[in-house]
Enzyme design. Structure first.
Site, short mmCIF file in Angstrom:
data_model
loop_
_atom_site.label_atom_id
_atom_site.label_comp_id
_atom_site.label_asym_id
_atom_site.label_seq_id
_atom_site.Cartn_x
_atom_site.Cartn_y
_atom_site.Cartn_z
N THR A 108 0.96 -1.21 -0.14
CA THR A 108 -0.01 0.12 0.10
C THR A 108 0.89 1.36 0.04
O THR A 108 0.73 2.27 -0.85
CB THR A 108 -1.01 0.00 1.20
OG1 THR A 108 -1.71 -1.03 1.24
CG2 THR A 108 -1.94 1.30 1.05
N THR A 109 1.83 1.28 0.80
CA THR A 109 2.68 2.43 1.03
C THR A 109 3.52 2.69 -0.41
O THR A 109 4.05 3.92 -0.49
CB THR A 109 3.82 2.13 1.98
OG1 THR A 109 2.93 2.07 3.43
CG2 THR A 109 4.65 3.77 2.52
N TYR A 153 -13.11 -4.50 -1.92
CA TYR A 153 -14.27 -3.96 -2.83
C TYR A 153 -15.15 -5.33 -3.06
O TYR A 153 -16.46 -4.90 -2.97
CB TYR A 153 -13.80 -3.21 -4.32
CG TYR A 153 -15.03 -2.54 -4.95
CD1 TYR A 153 -15.59 -1.31 -4.67
CD2 TYR A 153 -15.69 -3.18 -6.03
CE1 TYR A 153 -16.71 -0.80 -5.15
CE2 TYR A 153 -16.73 -2.71 -6.82
CZ TYR A 153 -17.12 -1.45 -5.94
OH TYR A 153 -18.22 -0.98 -6.83
N TYR A 197 -2.42 -10.45 4.90
CA TYR A 197 -2.52 -9.21 5.11
C TYR A 197 -4.09 -8.56 5.38
O TYR A 197 -4.92 -8.70 4.40
CB TYR A 197 -1.79 -8.38 4.18
CG TYR A 197 -1.76 -6.83 4.29
CD1 TYR A 197 -2.26 -6.22 5.73
CD2 TYR A 197 -1.72 -5.94 3.15
CE1 TYR A 197 -2.38 -4.71 5.86
CE2 TYR A 197 -1.67 -4.57 3.10
CZ TYR A 197 -1.65 -4.12 4.51
OH TYR A 197 -1.80 -2.58 4.58
N ARG A 244 -9.15 -0.32 4.88
CA ARG A 244 -8.72 0.24 3.73
C ARG A 244 -9.74 -1.06 2.61
O ARG A 244 -10.13 -0.62 1.38
CB ARG A 244 -7.44 -0.07 2.95
CG ARG A 244 -6.52 1.12 3.48
CD ARG A 244 -5.25 0.86 3.01
NE ARG A 244 -4.37 2.12 3.20
CZ ARG A 244 -4.26 2.77 2.12
NH1 ARG A 244 -4.79 3.12 1.23
NH2 ARG A 244 -3.54 4.27 2.76
N LYS A 287 0.00 -10.11 8.63
CA LYS A 287 0.09 -8.66 8.71
C LYS A 287 -1.27 -8.17 9.32
O LYS A 287 -2.06 -8.26 8.56
CB LYS A 287 0.54 -7.77 7.79
CG LYS A 287 0.67 -6.46 8.22
CD LYS A 287 1.04 -5.38 6.93
CE LYS A 287 0.89 -4.00 7.14
NZ LYS A 287 1.30 -3.08 5.90
N ILE A 320 5.20 -4.44 10.03
CA ILE A 320 5.48 -4.13 8.65
C ILE A 320 5.14 -2.54 8.62
O ILE A 320 3.97 -2.36 8.84
CB ILE A 320 4.48 -4.83 7.55
CG1 ILE A 320 4.91 -6.19 7.61
CG2 ILE A 320 4.80 -4.15 6.23
CD1 ILE A 320 4.24 -7.24 6.41
#
Length: 292
Positions: free
Chosen positions: A44-45, A107, A133, A138, A161, A203
């Site tokens: 994501t980052t 989604y 994860y 999000r 994560k 993380i």
């Protein structure tokens, strides 16, 4: 297998949004010197949502090349299509990634059974270390501990994560998994406590700008030295919060630019950090000792 401070690395870009591989090489070298325990590329980052497939795999390949075996590289390869996640994961492993980080499908909101089958299918197709994860804030998809426990005996699922923002959730996971799957914090502000209660690392977004401090804090917590871990974490508390003044990775890219480590490139629909947040973030960086 993976442990400690694992940086969720930004993807450096030029002002026009072009990928900046020179800056990526410098960041990887810096993290190796500063003690970062693993690098997560294109999570994501790393703006995975706005890189096309060729760029995605090229960033992973370059990160592996620049790391040169000095530190493990985990590739973000999750997708809301199981087939796409398999294709990305296979491609990342082919270019040398040591493992894959697989976010829950976003989604389309699968059931818990759908999540179980999603990860089982990927694990069967990709014989590499896989890290689950969970970040419901999000994805609008929350993988429950019971579902993770169903996956715990899959040999190549090695970690999760957990970024639900709940210590109670991570505690439940640690108890249920009983060491079969490592638990990593996905929230910097909870990382110290997660590790002290049995997690194996974080993380981290904060590690982008304070890699040495995050490494040392994780090292102390993994050794069970709660007092030393708290001493190291305390100056970072404001930074953990300030790096989320706007959506990640907007603040962390501003911070790295302020440190002279990257250009001011970010891709729409993300925009550069709002002026109102510049000084609060700079103050947090000064308190953490990463900015004069």
């Amino acid at each position: 297998m993976f442990h400690g401070s694992m940086v969720a690395l930004v993807t450096p870009m030029r002002a026009d949004g072009a990928l900046d591989f020179g800056a990526l090489r410098r960041l990887v070298d810096w993290h190796v010197v500063e003690g970062t325990d693993a690098i997560v590329a294109v999570g994501t980052t790393g703006e995975s949502a706005t890189l096309d497939v060729a760029e995605h795999i090229e960033v992973v390949r370059r990160t592996v090349e620049y790391a040169a075996g000095r530190v493990p590289v985990i590739a973000g390869t999750g997708a809301n299509s199981t087939r796409e996640a398999i294709e990305l994961s296979k491609a990342a492993v082919e270019v040398g990634a040591d493992g894959c980080l697989l976010v829950t499908p976003y989604y389309n909101k699968p059931t818990q059974e759908g999540l179980y089958r999603h990860y089982m299918t990927i694990a069967e197709a990709v014989p590499a270390p896989l890290v689950l994860y969970n970040v419901p804030g999000r994805t609008a998809c929350d993988m429950l501990p019971a579902t993770v426990e169903r996956l715990a005996d899959v040999p190549n699922i090695v970690g999760i994560k957990e970024a639900s923002g709940s210590l109670e959730r991570t505690r439940e996971l640690i108890e249920r998994l009983a060491g079969r799957v490592d638990v990593f914090s996905g929230d910097d502000d909870l990382a110290r406590e997660v590790i002290l209660q049995g997690g194996r690392g974080v993380i981290s977004v904060t590690a982008n700008v304070a890699p040495r401090a995050m490494h040392l804090m994780c090292e102390a917590a993994l050794a069970g030295d709660a007092a030393r871990a708290a001493e190291l974490d305390t100056p970072l508390r404001g930074l953990h919060k300030a790096l989320f003044l706007e959506s990640n990775p907007i603040p962390v890219k501003f911070a790295l630019h302020a440190m002279g480590l990257i250009e001011d490139g970010i891709r729409l629909p993300l925009t550069w950090l709002s002026a109102a947040h510049h000084e609060p973030l700079r103050q947090a960086m000064r308190a953490a000792g990463v900015l004069n």
